[in-house]
Design an enzyme around this catalytic site. Sequence first.
Site, short mmCIF file in Angstrom:
data_model
loop_
_atom_site.label_atom_id
_atom_site.label_comp_id
_atom_site.label_asym_id
_atom_site.label_seq_id
_atom_site.Cartn_x
_atom_site.Cartn_y
_atom_site.Cartn_z
N ARG A 171 0.83 -1.21 0.00
CA ARG A 171 0.00 0.00 0.00
C ARG A 171 0.86 1.26 0.00
NH1 ARG A 171 -3.63 2.15 4.53
NH2 ARG A 171 -5.17 3.44 3.43
N HIS A 190 -6.06 -5.66 -3.27
CA HIS A 190 -7.03 -5.66 -2.17
C HIS A 190 -7.27 -7.06 -1.62
CE1 HIS A 190 -9.05 -1.51 -3.07
NE2 HIS A 190 -7.78 -1.42 -2.72
N THR A 191 -6.57 -8.04 -2.17
CA THR A 191 -6.62 -9.37 -1.56
C THR A 191 -5.87 -9.38 -0.23
OG1 THR A 191 -6.31 -11.74 -1.99
CG2 THR A 191 -4.52 -10.28 -2.67
N VAL A 213 1.20 9.81 -6.30
CA VAL A 213 1.36 11.23 -5.98
C VAL A 213 2.81 11.62 -6.27
CG1 VAL A 213 1.13 13.01 -4.21
CG2 VAL A 213 -0.37 11.00 -4.16
N ASN A 257 -3.84 8.56 3.56
CA ASN A 257 -2.60 7.98 4.09
C ASN A 257 -2.57 7.85 5.61
OD1 ASN A 257 -1.65 7.86 1.46
ND2 ASN A 257 -0.66 9.85 1.58
N ASP A 285 8.67 8.45 -5.82
CA ASP A 285 9.82 9.23 -5.35
C ASP A 285 9.97 9.22 -3.83
OD1 ASP A 285 7.66 10.76 -4.60
OD2 ASP A 285 8.48 12.66 -5.32
N SER A 338 8.06 10.31 -1.66
CA SER A 338 7.55 11.53 -1.01
C SER A 338 6.54 11.21 0.08
CB SER A 338 6.93 12.47 -2.05
OG SER A 338 5.93 11.82 -2.81
N HIS A 372 0.55 4.13 -2.82
CA HIS A 372 0.21 5.50 -2.43
C HIS A 372 1.35 6.46 -2.77
CE1 HIS A 372 -3.49 5.05 0.29
NE2 HIS A 372 -3.34 3.91 -0.36
#
Length: 322
Positions: free
Chosen positions: A60, A191-192, A68, A92, A72, A74, A64
């Site tokens: 995840r 999502h498993t 965005v 987040n 990198d 971030s 995520h």
Amino acid sequence: MKASSIFFLISLVAVLGACSGGELRKNFYEETCPEAENIVHNIVWKNAALNPTLAAKLLRVHFHDCFVRGCDASVLIDSTESNSGEKDAVPNETLGGFDVIEEVKTELEKKCPGIVSCADIVALAARDSVSFQFKRTLWEVLTGRRDGRISLASEANRDMPSPFFNFSSLQQSFENNGLTVHDLVVLSGGHTLGVGRCRFFRDRLYNFTGKGDADPSLNPTYAAFLRTKCRNVEDNKTAVGMDPGSDLSFDTNYFKILTQHKGLFQSDAALLTDKGARNFVNVLLDSKRFFMEFGLSMKRMGAIGVLTGNSGEIRKKCNVIN
């Protein structure tokens, strides 16, 4: 054009897309830090053996991060008094696994100071944590990313695909990052693993159409079960497995429950509202096909907006810029 020819072209595009990644390449640290990937692997597997939820967390974080500003790292940067970073964005707030990433970074800084980027650690750690279950590497990670210096909660709130999205919004979000509907369906298979908090799906359980009802696209038996977990519309904290009975295993059960209308989020259910996506959900019920496709899509996702060459920096600590 014959269906077989169309399928070949789609597959070829997927493979070529997966192999692209700017200046990313295999064994980027072969000369500058030859032990780098083994260090990541060993620390992640050590922690995965102690924490069965780690794969969901690190996968995840990678997702995520990449959606965005590209991949990198971030998402790892802490907020300051003058700036609210991505970590504090609504999508987040429940991210985890940062301690493992920092453990890896600390060890790499001892062995090869200033060489291995946090962005590459995130990509490798996601792969290795998911692979632990199988005791073998599931997909190839190209390396050579550098770390960004900017992290804004406002951008994460704006750019992250939402669990409330319909199909067209999901498709647009993925297209904005150079990914296809094919990638959307495959990567949704992540999502498993893991859990979702009631706040992100409770609207599907209570008064969905203003008549005190549940989302009609949600399996009624499953909706009744979810109401025993999320007892009211004020519940923000309770967590429920995204893949009932299998949320600690990386497998195809997510696609199975999706066909039974047991997808937890509106964004899961949305995959069944598009014919092409729905057909591909059925294809991915095959484990061998899903594992292959997931690896290809992860490579494509891992190449989103990467900083390479002299761009960005190599952070000394992953949670602060140099």
